[in-house]
Design a protein around this motif. Structure first.
Motif, mmCIF file in Angstrom:
data_model
loop_
_atom_site.group_PDB
_atom_site.id
_atom_site.type_symbol
_atom_site.label_atom_id
_atom_site.label_comp_id
_atom_site.label_asym_id
_atom_site.label_seq_id
_atom_site.Cartn_x
_atom_site.Cartn_y
_atom_site.Cartn_z
ATOM 1 N N ALA A 160 -75.951 4.447 -73.304
ATOM 2 C CA ALA A 160 -76.921 3.579 -73.882
ATOM 3 C C ALA A 160 -77.976 2.912 -73.221
ATOM 4 O O ALA A 160 -77.643 2.770 -71.838
ATOM 5 C CB ALA A 160 -76.317 2.303 -74.891
ATOM 6 N N ASP A 161 -79.427 2.936 -73.325
ATOM 7 C CA ASP A 161 -80.359 2.159 -72.638
ATOM 8 C C ASP A 161 -80.009 0.812 -72.086
ATOM 9 O O ASP A 161 -79.630 0.165 -73.167
ATOM 10 C CB ASP A 161 -81.562 2.258 -73.374
ATOM 11 N N GLY A 162 -80.162 0.372 -71.195
ATOM 12 C CA GLY A 162 -79.957 -0.970 -70.720
ATOM 13 C C GLY A 162 -81.048 -1.862 -70.962
ATOM 14 O O GLY A 162 -82.120 -1.351 -71.605
ATOM 15 N N ALA A 163 -80.816 -3.122 -70.983
ATOM 16 C CA ALA A 163 -81.854 -4.182 -71.231
ATOM 17 C C ALA A 163 -83.265 -4.155 -70.257
ATOM 18 O O ALA A 163 -82.766 -3.459 -69.079
ATOM 19 C CB ALA A 163 -81.323 -5.606 -71.227
ATOM 20 N N ASP A 164 -84.251 -4.416 -70.765
ATOM 21 C CA ASP A 164 -85.436 -4.179 -69.671
ATOM 22 C C ASP A 164 -85.096 -5.311 -68.888
ATOM 23 O O ASP A 164 -84.497 -6.511 -69.022
ATOM 24 C CB ASP A 164 -86.681 -4.801 -70.718
ATOM 25 N N GLY A 165 -85.793 -4.844 -67.663
ATOM 26 C CA GLY A 165 -85.681 -5.827 -66.542
ATOM 27 C C GLY A 165 -86.902 -7.118 -66.542
ATOM 28 O O GLY A 165 -87.728 -6.896 -67.660
ATOM 29 N N ALA A 166 -86.830 -7.906 -65.681
ATOM 30 C CA ALA A 166 -88.031 -8.889 -65.856
ATOM 31 C C ALA A 166 -89.404 -8.219 -65.276
ATOM 32 O O ALA A 166 -89.384 -7.257 -64.857
ATOM 33 C CB ALA A 166 -87.521 -9.981 -64.744
ATOM 34 N N ASP A 167 -90.457 -8.945 -65.631
ATOM 35 C CA ASP A 167 -91.820 -8.311 -65.494
ATOM 36 C C ASP A 167 -91.882 -8.381 -64.150
ATOM 37 O O ASP A 167 -91.603 -9.560 -63.240
ATOM 38 C CB ASP A 167 -92.728 -9.246 -66.241
ATOM 39 N N GLY A 168 -92.735 -7.580 -63.568
ATOM 40 C CA GLY A 168 -93.068 -7.526 -62.266
ATOM 41 C C GLY A 168 -94.421 -8.532 -61.951
ATOM 42 O O GLY A 168 -94.949 -9.212 -62.676
ATOM 43 N N ALA A 169 -94.495 -8.688 -60.586
ATOM 44 C CA ALA A 169 -95.752 -9.488 -60.028
ATOM 45 C C ALA A 169 -96.861 -8.919 -60.576
ATOM 46 O O ALA A 169 -97.133 -7.637 -60.521
ATOM 47 C CB ALA A 169 -95.645 -10.018 -58.728
ATOM 48 N N ASP A 170 -98.152 -9.536 -60.858
ATOM 49 C CA ASP A 170 -99.254 -9.166 -61.058
ATOM 50 C C ASP A 170 -99.805 -8.135 -60.128
ATOM 51 O O ASP A 170 -99.325 -8.581 -58.648
ATOM 52 C CB ASP A 170 -100.367 -10.074 -61.467
ATOM 53 N N GLY A 171 -100.573 -7.192 -60.188
ATOM 54 C CA GLY A 171 -101.049 -6.352 -59.205
ATOM 55 C C GLY A 171 -102.483 -6.854 -58.817
ATOM 56 O O GLY A 171 -103.048 -7.579 -59.524
ATOM 57 N N ASN A 172 -103.147 -6.140 -57.743
ATOM 58 C CA ASN A 172 -104.684 -6.427 -57.674
ATOM 59 C C ASN A 172 -105.556 -5.437 -58.246
ATOM 60 O O ASN A 172 -105.170 -4.178 -58.080
ATOM 61 C CB ASN A 172 -104.776 -6.493 -56.097
ATOM 62 N N GLY A 173 -106.589 -5.709 -58.774
ATOM 63 C CA GLY A 173 -107.476 -5.031 -59.628
ATOM 64 C C GLY A 173 -108.658 -4.812 -58.671
ATOM 65 O O GLY A 173 -108.809 -5.361 -57.495
ATOM 66 N N ILE A 174 -109.592 -3.943 -59.519
ATOM 67 C CA ILE A 174 -111.047 -4.033 -58.784
ATOM 68 C C ILE A 174 -112.015 -4.732 -59.340
ATOM 69 O O ILE A 174 -112.105 -5.036 -60.532
ATOM 70 C CB ILE A 174 -111.476 -2.525 -59.019
ATOM 71 N N ALA A 175 -112.233 -5.818 -58.670
ATOM 72 C CA ALA A 175 -113.263 -6.857 -59.077
ATOM 73 C C ALA A 175 -114.802 -6.292 -59.336
ATOM 74 O O ALA A 175 -115.371 -6.496 -60.464
ATOM 75 C CB ALA A 175 -113.266 -8.269 -58.302
ATOM 76 N N SER A 176 -115.196 -5.536 -58.551
ATOM 77 C CA SER A 176 -116.638 -5.187 -58.592
ATOM 78 C C SER A 176 -116.706 -3.431 -57.681
ATOM 79 O O SER A 176 -116.002 -3.534 -56.946
ATOM 80 C CB SER A 176 -117.680 -5.805 -58.476
ATOM 81 N N THR A 177 -117.688 -2.664 -58.289
ATOM 82 C CA THR A 177 -118.122 -1.537 -57.433
ATOM 83 C C THR A 177 -119.612 -1.616 -57.018
ATOM 84 O O THR A 177 -120.291 -2.045 -57.990
ATOM 85 C CB THR A 177 -117.680 -0.416 -58.180
ATOM 86 N N VAL A 178 -120.061 -1.102 -55.924
ATOM 87 C CA VAL A 178 -121.435 -1.293 -55.730
ATOM 88 C C VAL A 178 -121.580 0.224 -55.169
ATOM 89 O O VAL A 178 -121.048 0.758 -54.455
ATOM 90 C CB VAL A 178 -121.713 -1.990 -54.234
ATOM 91 N N ASP A 179 -122.762 0.844 -55.877
ATOM 92 C CA ASP A 179 -123.291 2.257 -55.534
ATOM 93 C C ASP A 179 -124.376 2.036 -54.075
ATOM 94 O O ASP A 179 -125.302 1.481 -54.408
ATOM 95 C CB ASP A 179 -124.251 2.846 -56.528
ATOM 96 N N ASN A 180 -123.989 2.400 -52.906
ATOM 97 C CA ASN A 180 -124.734 2.305 -52.118
ATOM 98 C C ASN A 180 -125.793 3.115 -51.782
ATOM 99 O O ASN A 180 -126.712 3.151 -51.008
ATOM 100 C CB ASN A 180 -123.898 2.574 -50.629
#
Length: 78
Positions: free
Chosen positions: A56-76
């Motif tokens: 049988a499937d085991g219980a879900d593990g604890a949530d991982g730490a938040d990741g880093n996202g992309i705050a903004s992009t600039v078209d040079n």
């Protein structure tokens, strides 16, 4: 007619205990205080057995730490 009984024979030597040495050998301890250790009696490995059913499937593990996202992009422009 039967003849007279003969003299008793010498007492035999029995096995007082056996010890599994955990390495494929056994030690036989005799009633006269001596002992004998066998050669390695381990045979070849047998074939692999069939896979068992999935568990049988085991219980879900604890949530991982938040990741880093992309705050903004600039078209040079180049």
């Amino acid at each position: 007619a039967d003849g007279a009984n003969g003299a008793d024979g010498a007492d035999g030597n029995g096995i007082a205990s056996t010890v599994d040495n955990g390495n494929g050998t056994f030690t036989l301890n005799f009633t006269d205080g001596t002992s004998y250790t066998t050669a390695d009696l381990t045979g070849p490995a047998g074939p692999a057995g069939a896979d068992g059913a999935n568990g049988a499937d085991g219980a879900d593990g604890a949530d991982g730490a938040d990741g880093n996202g992309i705050a903004s992009t600039v078209d040079n422009g180049n």
